[in-house]
Design a protein around this motif. Structure first.
Motif, mmCIF file in Angstrom:
data_model
loop_
_atom_site.group_PDB
_atom_site.id
_atom_site.type_symbol
_atom_site.label_atom_id
_atom_site.label_comp_id
_atom_site.label_asym_id
_atom_site.label_seq_id
_atom_site.Cartn_x
_atom_site.Cartn_y
_atom_site.Cartn_z
ATOM 1 N N ASP A 1 10.293 1.445 2.138
ATOM 2 C CA ASP A 1 10.171 0.930 0.780
ATOM 3 C C ASP A 1 8.715 1.100 0.343
ATOM 4 O O ASP A 1 7.841 1.360 1.160
ATOM 5 N N VAL A 2 8.483 0.958 -0.934
ATOM 6 C CA VAL A 2 7.122 0.984 -1.450
ATOM 7 C C VAL A 2 6.516 -0.405 -1.224
ATOM 8 O O VAL A 2 7.125 -1.419 -1.584
ATOM 9 N N VAL A 3 5.343 -0.440 -0.595
ATOM 10 C CA VAL A 3 4.710 -1.705 -0.216
ATOM 11 C C VAL A 3 3.239 -1.700 -0.634
ATOM 12 O O VAL A 3 2.638 -0.636 -0.812
ATOM 13 N N PRO A 4 2.644 -2.880 -0.801
ATOM 14 C CA PRO A 4 1.220 -2.928 -1.127
ATOM 15 C C PRO A 4 0.351 -2.634 0.099
ATOM 16 O O PRO A 4 0.717 -2.937 1.228
ATOM 17 N N ALA A 5 -0.792 -2.007 -0.165
ATOM 18 C CA ALA A 5 -1.800 -1.761 0.863
ATOM 19 C C ALA A 5 -3.153 -2.088 0.239
ATOM 20 O O ALA A 5 -3.276 -2.143 -0.984
ATOM 21 N N GLN A 6 -4.141 -2.314 1.077
ATOM 22 C CA GLN A 6 -5.475 -2.642 0.573
ATOM 23 C C GLN A 6 -6.530 -1.766 1.226
ATOM 24 O O GLN A 6 -6.424 -1.417 2.401
ATOM 25 N N MET A 7 -7.537 -1.434 0.434
ATOM 26 C CA MET A 7 -8.688 -0.691 0.923
ATOM 27 C C MET A 7 -9.940 -1.472 0.553
ATOM 28 O O MET A 7 -10.104 -1.890 -0.599
ATOM 29 N N THR A 8 -10.797 -1.700 1.528
ATOM 30 C CA THR A 8 -12.097 -2.311 1.284
ATOM 31 C C THR A 8 -13.114 -1.178 1.288
ATOM 32 O O THR A 8 -13.120 -0.350 2.199
ATOM 33 N N ASP B 1 -15.255 4.242 -7.942
ATOM 34 C CA ASP B 1 -16.590 4.639 -7.502
ATOM 35 C C ASP B 1 -16.680 4.297 -6.024
ATOM 36 O O ASP B 1 -17.167 3.237 -5.654
ATOM 37 N N ILE B 2 -16.171 5.170 -5.191
ATOM 38 C CA ILE B 2 -16.100 4.904 -3.752
ATOM 39 C C ILE B 2 -17.154 5.733 -3.033
ATOM 40 O O ILE B 2 -17.092 6.953 -3.012
ATOM 41 N N ALA B 3 -18.135 5.055 -2.458
ATOM 42 C CA ALA B 3 -19.176 5.730 -1.682
ATOM 43 C C ALA B 3 -18.851 5.685 -0.188
ATOM 44 O O ALA B 3 -19.138 6.632 0.541
ATOM 45 N N LYS B 4 -18.233 4.575 0.260
ATOM 46 C CA LYS B 4 -17.953 4.404 1.690
ATOM 47 C C LYS B 4 -16.730 3.521 1.855
ATOM 48 O O LYS B 4 -16.678 2.418 1.316
ATOM 49 N N VAL B 5 -15.738 4.015 2.601
ATOM 50 C CA VAL B 5 -14.549 3.218 2.895
ATOM 51 C C VAL B 5 -14.843 2.365 4.127
ATOM 52 O O VAL B 5 -15.252 2.879 5.167
ATOM 53 N N ILE B 6 -14.633 1.056 4.001
ATOM 54 C CA ILE B 6 -14.875 0.123 5.101
ATOM 55 C C ILE B 6 -13.618 -0.028 5.953
ATOM 56 O O ILE B 6 -13.666 0.066 7.162
ATOM 57 N N SER B 7 -12.472 -0.269 5.294
ATOM 58 C CA SER B 7 -11.215 -0.406 6.031
ATOM 59 C C SER B 7 -10.043 -0.136 5.104
ATOM 60 O O SER B 7 -10.147 -0.248 3.887
ATOM 61 N N VAL B 8 -8.918 0.236 5.723
ATOM 62 C CA VAL B 8 -7.661 0.459 5.011
ATOM 63 C C VAL B 8 -6.573 -0.247 5.806
ATOM 64 O O VAL B 8 -6.484 -0.086 7.021
ATOM 65 N N SER B 9 -5.759 -1.042 5.109
ATOM 66 C CA SER B 9 -4.687 -1.749 5.808
ATOM 67 C C SER B 9 -3.579 -0.766 6.164
ATOM 68 O O SER B 9 -3.318 0.180 5.419
ATOM 69 N N PRO B 10 -2.912 -0.965 7.291
ATOM 70 C CA PRO B 10 -1.812 -0.069 7.668
ATOM 71 C C PRO B 10 -0.584 -0.321 6.791
ATOM 72 O O PRO B 10 -0.359 -1.442 6.336
#
Length: 84
Positions: free
Chosen positions: A54-61, A39-48
Motif C-alpha cells: 500500500d502507499v504509506v508515509p515516510a520521513q526524511m530528515t 533545498d536539500i544539502a545533506k540527507v541525515i536519515s530516511v525512514s524505511p
C-alpha cells in the motif's frame, strides 16, 4: 587517566546524541506536495518503508544549504508487494 578520558568522551557523545534527539523532537514535520521547493544539502536519515502492499508515509530528515534541519513527510509504496 586513560579510563577517565574514555568516560568523559562517552559522556560527551551521550549528551550529543540526546541533544540531536531533542532537536529532532522540536522540528515541525513538513508535508511534501509537488509545489514544495526543496533545498536539500545533506540527507541525515530516511525512514524505511513499511512492509505492506500500500502507499504509506515516510520521513526524511535533512539539512538545507543554511544548515537548518527539516523533517519532510512524503508517500511511498510499501515493500510488501509481490509480483507473483
Amino acid at each position: 587517566m586513560k579510563c577517565l578520558i574514555a568516560l568523559a568522551l562517552i559522556g560527551f557523545s551521550t549528551l550529543a546524541a540526546a541533544d540531536e534527539l531533542k532537536v529532532a523532537q522540536q522540528l515541525e514535520v513538513e508535508h511534501y506536495t509537488y509545489a514544495t521547493d526543496l533545498d536539500i544539502a545533506k540527507v541525515i536519515s530516511v525512514s524505511p518503508a513499511a512492509d505492506v502492499c500500500d502507499v504509506v508515509p515516510a520521513q526524511m530528515t535533512y539539512e538545507d544549504h543554511q544548515g537548518q534541519r527539516h523533517i519532510l513527510e512524503y508517500r511511498v509504496m510499501g515493500n510488501g508487494c509481490s509480483n507473483g
